[in-house]
Design an enzyme around this catalytic site. Sequence first.
Site, PDB file in Angstrom:
ATOM      1  N   CYS A 191       0.586  -4.053  -6.599  1.00 41.61           N
ATOM      2  CA  CYS A 191       0.126  -3.259  -7.738  1.00 41.61           C
ATOM      3  C   CYS A 191       0.955  -1.977  -7.845  1.00 41.61           C
ATOM      4  O   CYS A 191       1.489  -1.473  -6.854  1.00 41.61           O
ATOM      5  CB  CYS A 191      -1.348  -2.918  -7.573  1.00 41.61           C
ATOM      6  SG  CYS A 191      -2.066  -2.045  -8.988  1.00 41.61           S
ATOM      7  N   ASP A 193      -0.199   0.895  -8.364  1.00 38.30           N
ATOM      8  CA  ASP A 193      -1.026   2.023  -7.948  1.00 38.30           C
ATOM      9  C   ASP A 193      -0.252   2.961  -7.029  1.00 38.30           C
ATOM     10  O   ASP A 193       0.390   2.528  -6.066  1.00 38.30           O
ATOM     11  CB  ASP A 193      -2.274   1.512  -7.225  1.00 38.30           C
ATOM     12  CG  ASP A 193      -3.335   2.578  -7.047  1.00 38.30           C
ATOM     13  OD1 ASP A 193      -3.075   3.527  -6.265  1.00 38.30           O
ATOM     14  OD2 ASP A 193      -4.403   2.483  -7.668  1.00 38.30           O
ATOM     15  N   ARG A 195      -1.135   4.950  -4.806  1.00 35.67           N
ATOM     16  CA  ARG A 195      -1.623   5.105  -3.432  1.00 35.67           C
ATOM     17  C   ARG A 195      -1.054   4.058  -2.484  1.00 35.67           C
ATOM     18  O   ARG A 195      -1.267   4.142  -1.271  1.00 35.67           O
ATOM     19  CB  ARG A 195      -3.153   5.020  -3.415  1.00 35.67           C
ATOM     20  CG  ARG A 195      -3.854   6.120  -4.179  1.00 35.67           C
ATOM     21  CD  ARG A 195      -5.334   5.825  -4.341  1.00 35.67           C
ATOM     22  NE  ARG A 195      -5.557   4.664  -5.186  1.00 35.67           N
ATOM     23  CZ  ARG A 195      -6.750   4.150  -5.456  1.00 35.67           C
ATOM     24  NH1 ARG A 195      -7.838   4.709  -4.915  1.00 35.67           N
ATOM     25  NH2 ARG A 195      -6.871   3.104  -6.250  1.00 35.67           N
ATOM     26  N   HIS A 246      -5.220  -4.470  -3.743  1.00 32.92           N
ATOM     27  CA  HIS A 246      -5.869  -3.343  -3.063  1.00 32.92           C
ATOM     28  C   HIS A 246      -7.244  -3.126  -3.661  1.00 32.92           C
ATOM     29  O   HIS A 246      -7.476  -3.325  -4.849  1.00 32.92           O
ATOM     30  CB  HIS A 246      -5.026  -2.068  -3.179  1.00 32.92           C
ATOM     31  CG  HIS A 246      -4.926  -1.530  -4.570  1.00 32.92           C
ATOM     32  ND1 HIS A 246      -5.771  -0.539  -5.052  1.00 32.92           N
ATOM     33  CD2 HIS A 246      -4.096  -1.835  -5.594  1.00 32.92           C
ATOM     34  CE1 HIS A 246      -5.450  -0.260  -6.309  1.00 32.92           C
ATOM     35  NE2 HIS A 246      -4.451  -1.030  -6.662  1.00 32.92           N
ATOM     36  N   CYS A 249      -9.060  -1.194  -7.351  1.00 32.55           N
ATOM     37  CA  CYS A 249      -7.963  -1.434  -8.296  1.00 32.55           C
ATOM     38  C   CYS A 249      -8.453  -1.201  -9.721  1.00 32.55           C
ATOM     39  O   CYS A 249      -9.437  -1.805 -10.168  1.00 32.55           O
ATOM     40  CB  CYS A 249      -7.450  -2.864  -8.145  1.00 32.55           C
ATOM     41  SG  CYS A 249      -6.122  -3.284  -9.290  1.00 32.55           S
TER      42      CYS A 249
END
Length: 369
Positions: A191, A193, A195, A246, A249
């Site tokens: 992803c 993302d 993080r 993750h 999400c």
Amino acid sequence: KATVSVLYCDSQSYMGQLTTPELLSELRSVGLSEAELAAFEENEITGNCLSQLTLQDLKSEIGIKSLSRRKLVLSKIRALSGESSPGSTHSEEPSFKDPRLSVENGVISPPPSPRDQNDEGKSPKGLGRSGRLMSSSTMHVNRPSPSYADPNLGNILLNNRKWVARVNANNPEYFAKMAKGQEPKYLYIGCSDARVDPGQLMGLDQGELFVHRNVGNLCPNDLNFLAVLEYAVTHLKVPHIIVCGHYDCGAVRNSAKKQDIGLLENWIRNIRDTHRLHADELAAITDIESRQRRLVELNVIEQCLNIFKTSCVQKQRILSSKLAKEGDSGFATPRIHALVFDPADGILKKLEINFKEELNKYRHIYDLF
């Protein structure tokens, strides 16, 4: 080469650290000739910090005809930042300094607050070095702004140079090795993302991981993903493909909401399809957060199955299987792995899924190896 700090006082944005070539480029853009730049580089860049200097100040104070005058101005700027000119024995306070500003250890302090000092009922204002009025909130020119406020990515470039220096100190041959090409052993599909840092969470270094990221770690039939997959499998011949989701999400959470989110709706529909395929299992989970976490896992598994269905993966697995029987790797490649990362504790876990059983379950539909 010297490192020079530059601040934009008006916007409070921290420009970051400029190397000598970068500073000379800025000076060239405000009209200095090549001869003047050469003299400037020879005489003025000697390790002294030109702190608290805006680009407008550079233009108004340095961009003048007299080279000696420019050198004098730079000397006064150094004095303001608490440093002396090369070869000088004293620091001279700049003549253009606002008398209402105090300079201590190279730090400019704002004028007293309106509570302490009033000028006929008006709040005091400071005068910038270029003759501009600045409010008291603008006077805190030493306070660094967040790195993302730098319009020229100065902090990012500085961080890169620091990283290069650290790497070279630890391993002088590192970049020479990188320049020879890549031989990654893993294709990572994850992803977007912020993080999730795939190399960091798996403890892998540059060159060990071929990466494709998108919203929701999807493996659809779009040209972008298929191009990455084809290159990794057919040309780089990676032995492992990792699909990593993750928890928490945003794409998965939004897929569970009945709302139109524009163009992204066409993308996360792939996650809704996963929800539809596993509707009974998900409906049996009463806790909303637990249901979301399970959907994250199921989405990863479905994306792994999508990879199995691609022609390049099937061709390579059949070919490698023949080689494996001859004692090469011992297993068909690429092997496909389903992983999930939890931002709350940093733990990466492998999902318990028997892909051989899954492929046999749908053998009447897909002839997959």
